[in-house]
Design a protein around this motif. Structure first.
Motif, mmCIF file in Angstrom:
data_model
loop_
_atom_site.group_PDB
_atom_site.id
_atom_site.type_symbol
_atom_site.label_atom_id
_atom_site.label_comp_id
_atom_site.label_asym_id
_atom_site.label_seq_id
_atom_site.Cartn_x
_atom_site.Cartn_y
_atom_site.Cartn_z
ATOM 1 N N ILE A 149 0.863 -1.189 0.000
ATOM 2 C CA ILE A 149 0.000 0.000 0.000
ATOM 3 C C ILE A 149 0.893 1.231 0.000
ATOM 4 C CG2 ILE A 149 -1.838 1.287 1.134
ATOM 5 C CD1 ILE A 149 -2.883 -1.207 2.284
ATOM 6 N N ASP A 150 0.818 1.968 -1.102
ATOM 7 C CA ASP A 150 1.650 3.152 -1.305
ATOM 8 C C ASP A 150 1.022 4.352 -0.603
ATOM 9 O OD1 ASP A 150 3.666 4.721 -2.300
ATOM 10 O OD2 ASP A 150 3.208 4.367 -4.415
ATOM 11 N N ASP A 151 1.848 5.314 -0.257
ATOM 12 C CA ASP A 151 1.381 6.573 0.356
ATOM 13 C C ASP A 151 0.492 6.292 1.564
ATOM 14 O OD1 ASP A 151 2.640 7.623 -1.860
ATOM 15 O OD2 ASP A 151 0.793 7.997 -2.961
ATOM 16 N N PHE A 152 0.849 5.274 2.315
ATOM 17 C CA PHE A 152 0.000 4.856 3.425
ATOM 18 C C PHE A 152 -0.149 5.970 4.468
ATOM 19 C CE2 PHE A 152 -0.919 2.790 7.502
ATOM 20 C CZ PHE A 152 -2.100 2.150 7.150
ATOM 21 N N ALA B 18 9.687 3.175 4.475
ATOM 22 C CA ALA B 18 9.547 4.627 4.613
ATOM 23 C C ALA B 18 9.998 5.264 3.312
ATOM 24 C CB ALA B 18 10.397 5.133 5.769
ATOM 25 N N GLU B 19 9.126 6.076 2.717
ATOM 26 C CA GLU B 19 9.524 6.745 1.477
ATOM 27 C C GLU B 19 9.835 8.207 1.768
ATOM 28 O OE1 GLU B 19 6.407 6.715 -1.535
ATOM 29 O OE2 GLU B 19 5.265 8.226 -0.469
ATOM 30 N N GLY B 20 10.664 8.814 0.912
ATOM 31 C CA GLY B 20 10.970 10.239 1.067
ATOM 32 C C GLY B 20 11.959 10.537 2.181
#
Ligand code: C2E
Ligand code: MG
Ligand code: MG
Ligand code: MG
Length: 280
Positions: free
Chosen positions: A179-182, A236-238
């Motif tokens: 699930i992206d941008d959770f 963790a993205e970004g």
């Protein structure tokens, strides 16, 4: 515009609207031809295993280089591709290209390298989607377990029952679902436990102010704890600073991705980097 323009307002606005409509139409006609004209390419952004520091894999990110418009960012053309249905063909191309590329890297010796591919709502809801995924795997010869599909909460919420069914089928063939941008959507925690997913990818808005913003720390901590409880991996993205990555390690987040580690790279740059990343 100010009120002084009085009678001109209507004309002014309709002119502006016409202009916007024209820009859109022009963009749409360019987008229709982009695939056959070979104007798309993929960048690859590394994902790092925070426990070992090893490279886990990459996320494929589409780029559109138009001869007249220059580089158009996916944020600007993916929504249009969705509205026009063009995403079906574009998404299929991304899927096949990404699998083929990752298999190539595996054959260079990076055997357990994974690849994540973004899937948009329209593409995911197509009846032929599952077949398309199988096709991409067959054509590339890549094992399903190395493929992760990134879906957003809004993609799944369009039709929850059908989405779960498709996700279940993906699980059955061994493809992973993330699930992206959770945290930015509206999914309720109550059905999160029933979703056949492998990964939660924390939206970068929560990572950006980590350390500075105590409520963001609390949220990220909660998501990671929940991930451990549900036996799903957390990404963790970004990630943009050393402090963020240190905190994520402390919190036992599994994987990280972001400019601090690497920007999205061209195929050749990624390949050069491969030899320096920790081997598998
Ligand atoms: P996303 O899937 O959440 O991808 C992450 C975006 O964050 C990428 O932007 C990436 O370049 C950017 N990013 C990565 N690390 C950092 C960081 O440390 N700081 C900041 N500020 N940004 C970072 P990009 O490539 O412009 O893509 C934007 C969105 O477009 C993606 O968000 C995804 O939703 C969509 N997208 C990209 N490629 C595809 C594709 O092949 N298919 C579909 N359907 N959507 C795509
Ligand atoms: Mg993504
Ligand atoms: Mg994301
Ligand atoms: Mg995002």
């Amino acid at each position: 515009r100010s009120k002084q323009q009085g009678g001109n307002r209507v004309t002014f606005f309709s002119m502006e609207m016409n202009q916007q409509a024209m820009v859109r139409l022009e963009l749409e006609s360019y987008l229709r031809k982009a695939l056959q004209k070979n104007e798309f390419y993929l960048c690859y952004q590394p994902l790092i295993d925070l426990e070992t520091g090893n490279l886990y894999g990459s996320e494929a990110l589409i780029r559109w280089n138009h001869p007249k418009l220059g580089l158009v960012s996916p944020g600007d053309f993916i929504p249009l591709a969705e509205e026009t249905g063009l995403i079906k063909d574009i998404g299929g191309w991304v899927l096949r290209s990404a699998c083929k590329q990752n298999k190539r890297w595996q054959m260079l010796g990076y055997k357990s390298l994974s690849i994540s591919v973004n899937v948009s709502a329209y593409q995911f809801q197509q009846p032929g989607f599952l077949k398309e995924v199988k096709m991409a795997l067959e054509l590339s010869g890549m094992e399903p377990k190395y493929l992760t599909l990134e879906l957003t909460e809004s993609t799944m919420l369009r039709n929850v029952e059908y989405s779960i069914q498709v996700m279940q089928s993906l699980q059955e063939i061994g493809v992973k679902v993330s699930i992206d941008d959770f945290g930015t959507g509206y999914s309720s925690l109550s059905y999160l436990k029933d979703l056949p997913i492998n990964t939660l990818k924390i939206d970068r808005s929560f990572i950006n102010n980590l350390r500075l913003n105590t409520s963001d720390v609390a949220i990220v901590k909660a998501i990671i704890t929940m991930g451990h409880g549900l036996a799903v991996k957390v990404v963790a993205e970004g990630v943009e600073t050393k402090e963020q990555i240190e905190l994520l390690k402390e919190l036992k987040c599994h994987y990280a991705q972001g400019f601090y580690i690497h920007k999205p790279l061209m195929t050749s740059e990624f390949e050069e980097g491969l030899s320096q990343f920790n081997g598998q």
